[in-house]
Design a protein around this motif. Structure first.
Motif, PDB file in Angstrom:
ATOM      1  N   GLY A 154       5.325  12.801  -4.132  1.00 25.74           N
ATOM      2  CA  GLY A 154       5.455  12.127  -5.421  1.00 25.74           C
ATOM      3  C   GLY A 154       4.594  10.904  -5.596  1.00 25.74           C
ATOM      4  N   ALA A 155       3.780  10.553  -4.609  1.00 29.49           N
ATOM      5  CA  ALA A 155       3.008   9.307  -4.669  1.00 29.49           C
ATOM      6  C   ALA A 155       1.838   9.428  -5.635  1.00 29.49           C
ATOM      7  CB  ALA A 155       2.492   8.947  -3.279  1.00 29.49           C
ATOM      8  N   ASP A 156       1.519   8.316  -6.278  1.00 31.65           N
ATOM      9  CA  ASP A 156       0.282   8.202  -7.041  1.00 31.65           C
ATOM     10  C   ASP A 156      -0.473   6.975  -6.543  1.00 31.65           C
ATOM     11  OD1 ASP A 156       1.496   5.974  -8.243  1.00 31.65           O
ATOM     12  OD2 ASP A 156       2.106   7.096 -10.014  1.00 31.65           O
ATOM     13  N   SER A 157      -1.627   6.701  -7.125  1.00 31.91           N
ATOM     14  CA  SER A 157      -2.461   5.621  -6.608  1.00 31.91           C
ATOM     15  C   SER A 157      -1.834   4.244  -6.811  1.00 31.91           C
ATOM     16  CB  SER A 157      -3.844   5.661  -7.261  1.00 31.91           C
ATOM     17  OG  SER A 157      -3.749   5.396  -8.653  1.00 31.91           O
ATOM     18  N   ALA A 158      -1.006   4.090  -7.844  1.00 33.26           N
ATOM     19  CA  ALA A 158      -0.333   2.802  -8.048  1.00 33.26           C
ATOM     20  C   ALA A 158       0.627   2.535  -6.894  1.00 33.26           C
ATOM     21  CB  ALA A 158       0.406   2.798  -9.379  1.00 33.26           C
ATOM     22  N   TRP A 159       1.387   3.561  -6.528  1.00 31.06           N
ATOM     23  CA  TRP A 159       2.264   3.443  -5.349  1.00 31.06           C
ATOM     24  C   TRP A 159       1.419   3.178  -4.104  1.00 31.06           C
ATOM     25  CZ3 TRP A 159       2.250   6.178  -0.815  1.00 31.06           C
ATOM     26  CH2 TRP A 159       3.348   5.990   0.029  1.00 31.06           C
ATOM     27  N   GLY A 160       0.304   3.916  -3.971  1.00 32.69           N
ATOM     28  CA  GLY A 160      -0.542   3.750  -2.802  1.00 32.69           C
ATOM     29  C   GLY A 160      -1.052   2.329  -2.651  1.00 32.69           C
ATOM     30  N   ALA A 161      -1.456   1.721  -3.758  1.00 29.67           N
ATOM     31  CA  ALA A 161      -1.945   0.344  -3.705  1.00 29.67           C
ATOM     32  C   ALA A 161      -0.825  -0.624  -3.345  1.00 29.67           C
ATOM     33  CB  ALA A 161      -2.578  -0.029  -5.040  1.00 29.67           C
ATOM     34  N   ARG A 215       2.229  -2.067   3.977  1.00 21.39           N
ATOM     35  CA  ARG A 215       3.376  -1.624   4.770  1.00 21.39           C
ATOM     36  C   ARG A 215       3.110  -0.309   5.491  1.00 21.39           C
ATOM     37  NH1 ARG A 215       9.104  -1.069   1.809  1.00 21.39           N
ATOM     38  NH2 ARG A 215       8.630  -3.283   1.506  1.00 21.39           N
ATOM     39  N   ARG A 216       2.452   0.619   4.811  1.00 18.96           N
ATOM     40  CA  ARG A 216       2.335   1.961   5.364  1.00 18.96           C
ATOM     41  C   ARG A 216       1.029   2.210   6.123  1.00 18.96           C
ATOM     42  NH1 ARG A 216       6.519   5.274   3.085  1.00 18.96           N
ATOM     43  NH2 ARG A 216       5.495   7.147   3.867  1.00 18.96           N
ATOM     44  N   VAL A 217      -0.009   1.393   5.870  1.00 18.99           N
ATOM     45  CA  VAL A 217      -1.302   1.649   6.511  1.00 18.99           C
ATOM     46  C   VAL A 217      -1.850   0.425   7.237  1.00 18.99           C
ATOM     47  CG1 VAL A 217      -3.684   2.412   6.170  1.00 18.99           C
ATOM     48  CG2 VAL A 217      -1.859   3.423   4.793  1.00 18.99           C
ATOM     49  N   ARG A 232      -9.232   1.829 -10.590  1.00 19.92           N
ATOM     50  CA  ARG A 232      -8.943   0.454 -10.154  1.00 19.92           C
ATOM     51  C   ARG A 232      -8.058   0.462  -8.910  1.00 19.92           C
ATOM     52  NH1 ARG A 232      -8.434  -0.574 -15.745  1.00 19.92           N
ATOM     53  NH2 ARG A 232      -6.170  -0.361 -15.606  1.00 19.92           N
ATOM     54  N   ASN A 233      -7.049   1.309  -8.907  1.00 20.61           N
ATOM     55  CA  ASN A 233      -6.163   1.391  -7.743  1.00 20.61           C
ATOM     56  C   ASN A 233      -6.926   1.869  -6.516  1.00 20.61           C
ATOM     57  OD1 ASN A 233      -3.932   0.599  -9.278  1.00 20.61           O
ATOM     58  ND2 ASN A 233      -3.375   2.702  -9.784  1.00 20.61           N
ATOM     59  N   LEU A 234      -7.788   2.850  -6.720  1.00 18.58           N
ATOM     60  CA  LEU A 234      -8.591   3.358  -5.617  1.00 18.58           C
ATOM     61  C   LEU A 234      -9.494   2.267  -5.066  1.00 18.58           C
ATOM     62  CD1 LEU A 234      -8.981   6.120  -4.216  1.00 18.58           C
ATOM     63  CD2 LEU A 234     -10.884   6.543  -5.786  1.00 18.58           C
ATOM     64  N   ASP A 235     -10.147   1.536  -5.959  1.00 18.40           N
ATOM     65  CA  ASP A 235     -11.027   0.448  -5.512  1.00 18.40           C
ATOM     66  C   ASP A 235     -10.241  -0.638  -4.784  1.00 18.40           C
ATOM     67  OD1 ASP A 235     -13.448   1.488  -6.382  1.00 18.40           O
ATOM     68  OD2 ASP A 235     -13.261   0.628  -8.383  1.00 18.40           O
ATOM     69  N   SER A 236      -9.040  -0.932  -5.256  1.00 20.06           N
ATOM     70  CA  SER A 236      -8.216  -1.933  -4.595  1.00 20.06           C
ATOM     71  C   SER A 236      -7.892  -1.518  -3.162  1.00 20.06           C
ATOM     72  CB  SER A 236      -6.923  -2.151  -5.383  1.00 20.06           C
ATOM     73  OG  SER A 236      -6.029  -2.981  -4.671  1.00 20.06           O
TER      74      SER A 236
END
Length: 215
Positions: A66-73, A78-80, A110-114
């Motif tokens: 269920g993750a998207d890039s906003a969650w990833g950023a 915490r996770r990486v 933007r999330n990817l770049d972050s």
């Protein structure tokens, strides 16, 4: 395409920690989400690296269904980052492209770049490999009409930053062109089945990592 330094370091006997981060296309199955996780390829990669470089390669799966890039950023620290990996596999886009969500293409980039900025900051020796993944079929395709554009943004980020890219979407398109394979490769229309993980995802990823032709 830029080649990650992972394999050269392993061949030199240097222990390496690889972290896979992304969606349910990467997350390994758990008792709670066994129907929705398609990341068996991570375990296959772990096994392959262990056979090639016994005791040297540690592989952690930090992806979440269920993750998207906003969650990833938001969760990157915490996770990486706290794991201080030598290489990160970054897979996002399939959920960002879902029109029922609010992550527009510009926000996705933007999330990817972050995430890329933070992954590469302070660790010039850390590698990041960007991934494109499978298309969506049936009802999943209907809710993701611009998925190709999101994968295009991943390619653009890799090109602009001179980062390694595992463009698995190309391999997926070729594999799905054969008649009668959709039910085997994408059993639910969106998550890779074990056969696809073995025959489509893993070979393409090994090639991107610098282990071509290894089966």
């Amino acid at each position: 395409m830029t080649t990650p330094r992972l394999i050269g370091r392993l061949r030199a006997g240097t222990p390496q920690h690889l972290v896979a981060y992304g969606t349910s296309l990467t997350a390994e199955r758990t008792w709670r989400v066994w129907r929705r996780s398609g990341g068996a390829w991570v375990a296959m990669l772990r096994e392959r690296l262990e056979r090639e470089f016994p005791g040297l390669a540690r592989v952690t799966n930090a992806a979440r269904w269920g993750a998207d890039s906003a969650w990833g950023a938001r969760r990157l620290e915490r996770r990486v980052l706290r794991l201080d990996p030598d290489l990160t596999l970054l897979e996002f886009g399939i959920n960002d492209a879902d029109r029922r969500r609010s992550v527009a293409l510009e926000g996705f980039r933007r999330n990817l770049d972050s995430m890329l900025d933070r992954l590469t900051s302070g660790r010039p020796d850390r590698d990041v490999v960007l991934l494109t993944m499978n298309p969506a079929l049936g009802r999943h395709a209907e809710t993701r009409p611009r998925l190709e554009a999101y994968y295009g943004a991943v390619r653009e980020a890799a090109s602009e930053r001179d980062l390694p890219l595992a463009d698995l979407h190309v391999a997926w398109r070729a594999a799905l062109a054969a008649a009668g394979v959709e039910a085997r490769l994408l059993p639910d229309g969106i998550h890779p089945g074990p056969e696809a993980c073995r025959d489509v995802v893993l070979p393409g990823l090994l090639d991107a990592l610098g282990l071509p032709g290894r089966r």
